[in-house]
Design a protein around this motif. Structure first.
Motif, mmCIF file in Angstrom:
data_model
loop_
_atom_site.group_PDB
_atom_site.id
_atom_site.type_symbol
_atom_site.label_atom_id
_atom_site.label_comp_id
_atom_site.label_asym_id
_atom_site.label_seq_id
_atom_site.Cartn_x
_atom_site.Cartn_y
_atom_site.Cartn_z
ATOM 1 N N GLU A 121 3.499 -61.452 -115.762
ATOM 2 C CA GLU A 121 3.265 -62.847 -115.392
ATOM 3 C C GLU A 121 2.787 -63.659 -116.589
ATOM 4 O O GLU A 121 3.167 -64.832 -116.755
ATOM 5 C CB GLU A 121 2.266 -62.914 -114.230
ATOM 6 C CG GLU A 121 2.835 -62.295 -112.955
ATOM 7 C CD GLU A 121 1.896 -62.404 -111.769
ATOM 8 O OE1 GLU A 121 0.839 -63.060 -111.888
ATOM 9 O OE2 GLU A 121 2.227 -61.842 -110.700
ATOM 10 N N GLU A 122 1.953 -63.070 -117.447
ATOM 11 C CA GLU A 122 1.518 -63.773 -118.659
ATOM 12 C C GLU A 122 2.700 -64.031 -119.595
ATOM 13 O O GLU A 122 2.840 -65.131 -120.158
ATOM 14 C CB GLU A 122 0.438 -62.966 -119.384
ATOM 15 C CG GLU A 122 -0.894 -62.938 -118.640
ATOM 16 C CD GLU A 122 -1.920 -62.056 -119.319
ATOM 17 O OE1 GLU A 122 -3.104 -62.098 -118.907
ATOM 18 O OE2 GLU A 122 -1.557 -61.327 -120.260
ATOM 19 N N TYR B 59 -6.139 -70.644 -115.505
ATOM 20 C CA TYR B 59 -6.055 -69.303 -116.087
ATOM 21 C C TYR B 59 -5.650 -69.416 -117.555
ATOM 22 O O TYR B 59 -4.657 -70.056 -117.894
ATOM 23 C CB TYR B 59 -5.041 -68.438 -115.333
ATOM 24 C CG TYR B 59 -4.955 -67.019 -115.860
ATOM 25 C CD1 TYR B 59 -5.858 -66.058 -115.439
ATOM 26 C CD2 TYR B 59 -3.983 -66.657 -116.795
ATOM 27 C CE1 TYR B 59 -5.800 -64.757 -115.922
ATOM 28 C CE2 TYR B 59 -3.914 -65.362 -117.290
ATOM 29 C CZ TYR B 59 -4.824 -64.412 -116.849
ATOM 30 O OH TYR B 59 -4.761 -63.127 -117.335
ATOM 31 N N VAL C 293 -2.857 -65.141 -112.146
ATOM 32 C CA VAL C 293 -2.359 -65.592 -113.452
ATOM 33 C C VAL C 293 -1.714 -66.978 -113.341
ATOM 34 O O VAL C 293 -1.779 -67.786 -114.276
ATOM 35 C CB VAL C 293 -1.353 -64.565 -114.009
ATOM 36 C CG1 VAL C 293 -0.656 -65.100 -115.266
ATOM 37 C CG2 VAL C 293 -2.057 -63.250 -114.323
ATOM 38 N N LYS D 205 -0.876 -53.020 -111.386
ATOM 39 C CA LYS D 205 -1.508 -54.344 -111.456
ATOM 40 C C LYS D 205 -1.573 -54.847 -112.892
ATOM 41 O O LYS D 205 -1.304 -56.026 -113.166
ATOM 42 C CB LYS D 205 -2.916 -54.291 -110.846
ATOM 43 C CG LYS D 205 -2.918 -54.154 -109.339
ATOM 44 C CD LYS D 205 -4.286 -54.395 -108.743
ATOM 45 C CE LYS D 205 -5.282 -53.355 -109.173
ATOM 46 N NZ LYS D 205 -6.601 -53.564 -108.528
ATOM 47 N N TRP E 61 -4.002 -58.299 -106.365
ATOM 48 C CA TRP E 61 -2.737 -58.395 -107.093
ATOM 49 C C TRP E 61 -2.773 -59.624 -108.006
ATOM 50 O O TRP E 61 -3.267 -60.680 -107.611
ATOM 51 C CB TRP E 61 -1.586 -58.485 -106.094
ATOM 52 C CG TRP E 61 -0.241 -58.225 -106.702
ATOM 53 C CD1 TRP E 61 0.759 -59.122 -106.877
ATOM 54 C CD2 TRP E 61 0.243 -56.981 -107.183
ATOM 55 N NE1 TRP E 61 1.840 -58.521 -107.440
ATOM 56 C CE2 TRP E 61 1.561 -57.201 -107.653
ATOM 57 C CE3 TRP E 61 -0.299 -55.702 -107.288
ATOM 58 C CZ2 TRP E 61 2.342 -56.195 -108.211
ATOM 59 C CZ3 TRP E 61 0.482 -54.703 -107.836
ATOM 60 C CH2 TRP E 61 1.783 -54.941 -108.294
ATOM 61 N N PRO E 62 -2.294 -59.547 -109.233
ATOM 62 C CA PRO E 62 -2.577 -60.562 -110.257
ATOM 63 C C PRO E 62 -1.781 -61.868 -110.143
ATOM 64 O O PRO E 62 -1.343 -62.423 -111.162
ATOM 65 C CB PRO E 62 -2.256 -59.834 -111.556
ATOM 66 C CG PRO E 62 -1.253 -58.829 -111.191
ATOM 67 C CD PRO E 62 -1.601 -58.377 -109.816
ATOM 68 N N GLN F 11 1.899 -55.858 -113.984
ATOM 69 C CA GLN F 11 2.291 -57.121 -113.347
ATOM 70 C C GLN F 11 1.578 -58.301 -113.999
ATOM 71 O O GLN F 11 2.169 -59.361 -114.192
ATOM 72 C CB GLN F 11 1.973 -57.060 -111.844
ATOM 73 C CG GLN F 11 2.429 -58.276 -111.063
ATOM 74 C CD GLN F 11 3.932 -58.404 -111.014
ATOM 75 O OE1 GLN F 11 4.648 -57.413 -111.196
ATOM 76 N NE2 GLN F 11 4.422 -59.614 -110.780
ATOM 77 N N GLN F 12 0.308 -58.101 -114.347
ATOM 78 C CA GLN F 12 -0.436 -59.159 -115.036
ATOM 79 C C GLN F 12 0.239 -59.526 -116.362
ATOM 80 O O GLN F 12 0.410 -60.702 -116.678
ATOM 81 C CB GLN F 12 -1.878 -58.713 -115.286
ATOM 82 C CG GLN F 12 -2.727 -59.751 -116.021
ATOM 83 C CD GLN F 12 -4.111 -59.215 -116.358
ATOM 84 O OE1 GLN F 12 -4.444 -58.074 -116.064
ATOM 85 N NE2 GLN F 12 -4.924 -60.040 -116.982
ATOM 86 N N LYS F 13 0.646 -58.502 -117.120
ATOM 87 C CA LYS F 13 1.304 -58.762 -118.404
ATOM 88 C C LYS F 13 2.662 -59.434 -118.207
ATOM 89 O O LYS F 13 3.047 -60.313 -118.975
ATOM 90 C CB LYS F 13 1.463 -57.457 -119.187
ATOM 91 C CG LYS F 13 0.144 -56.778 -119.540
ATOM 92 C CD LYS F 13 -0.810 -57.748 -120.222
ATOM 93 C CE LYS F 13 -2.197 -57.149 -120.391
ATOM 94 N NZ LYS F 13 -3.174 -58.136 -120.896
#
Length: 303
Positions: free
Chosen positions: A271-272, A225, A220, A264, A216-217, A267-269
């Motif tokens: 958080e970014e 990172y 980040v 995933k 899970w990201p 979620q990464q996007k």
């Protein structure tokens, strides 16, 4: 040795002679049809496909009341001669064939999908009082056994020499009518080619779906990172028309979406973007403080 060959020839001749149907009835033959379970055998061992007319069903209208109903339910056992093994098909044909009442097939075994099922309204004598049920066989199969029970139907279980046409329902045109469990342990709903443990040709409705995922990201938010700048992101979007790391519309249309992987990526996007918002918020706060300081200095100067 000679007698063994003669015996084999005799058996072959008997099979050829009985090519078509053989019938047995379980239950009390002196009672009505509701007490009976019919068994039919059909043998086919040629290099050609055959049409078999199974039965005709009384095509009752709904306004004829509770007792004005028929239908047929049963199971077909099928042994394939080409190495796919044995299979069985549970089938249920309703008392009336219509757009809202369709047959149901549950197929089990790798060879179960080799039989094609069809039904058509019978227009004999200029009416639609009955509908007929057929199957189309594959080539060179070994044999079929049918166990059926029903009411107001006429059994045939014999080869149809004239190819039927104008079907109202078929297992090809109406995949919503069947499910398929193959020897790989895959289940298909509305599809005869389940490539996953569960393949569904249609919509799924559930109260909740739980998807397992790894990696899970949250990485980040780890130190080191690299998010990249918004200017770099803008350049990438203009060139590719989608976010970096995300599949394109063309990829999705061709291959679909793996839900856990897509969650995933999304979620990464998220958080970014959260890091970008935090950075922008800090810059905005700094600008506000600077403006407030400059405004205070201006007031002092004016005084």
């Amino acid at each position: 040795m000679k007698s063994s060959k003669s015996l084999l020839i005799l058996i072959a001749l008997l099979i050829s002679y009985h090519l078509g149907k053989a019938q047995a009835i379980l239950g009390d033959p002196n009672k009505d049809n509701n007490t009976k379970l019919y068994i039919y055998e059909y043998y086919h061992h040629t290099a050609e496909q055959e049409w078999i007319k199974l039965f005709s069903i009384k095509n009752y209208n709904a306004d004829q009341g509770y007792w004005g109903k028929g239908g047929v339910a049963g199971r077909a056992y099928f042994v394939d001669y080409q190495g796919s093994g044995g299979s069985f098909i549970d089938f249920s044909f309703p008392q009336k064939l219509s757009g809202t009442q369709k047959p149901i097939l549950q197929l089990s075994g790798n060879s179960a999908n080799q039989l094609q099922w069809y039904a058509k309204i019978s227009n004999e004598n200029g009416n639609e009082e009955f509908y007929d049920v057929y199957i189309k066989t594959p080539i060179a199969h070994l044999g079929l056994t049918f166990l059926i029970r029903g009411n107001d139907f006429t059994p045939f279980f014999q080869k149809e020499n004239t190819t039927p046409t104008q079907f109202n329902w078929s297992s090809i045109a109406n995949p919503e009518s069947f499910s398929f469990f193959n020897n790989a342990g895959n289940i298909g709903l509305g599809t005869l080619n389940p490539t996953e443990k569960l393949s569904v040709n249609g919509k799924i409705r559930a109260r909740e779906i739980k998807v397992e995922a790894t990696n899970w990201p949250d990485y980040v938010f780890e130190d080191g990172y690299k998010v990249g700048t918004l200017r770099e992101l803008e350049t990438y979007i203009k060139a590719n028309k989608h976010l970096p790391g995300m599949p394109s519309a063309k990829d999705v249309e061709a291959n679909g979406i793996a839900v856990s992987e897509m969650l995933k990526l999304q979620q990464q996007k998220i958080e970014e973007l959260t890091l970008h918002l935090i950075e922008k918020d800090k810059k905005i706060d700094a600008l506000i403080k600077r403006m407030e300081h400059l405004e205070a200095q201006k007031i002092k100067t004016d005084q």
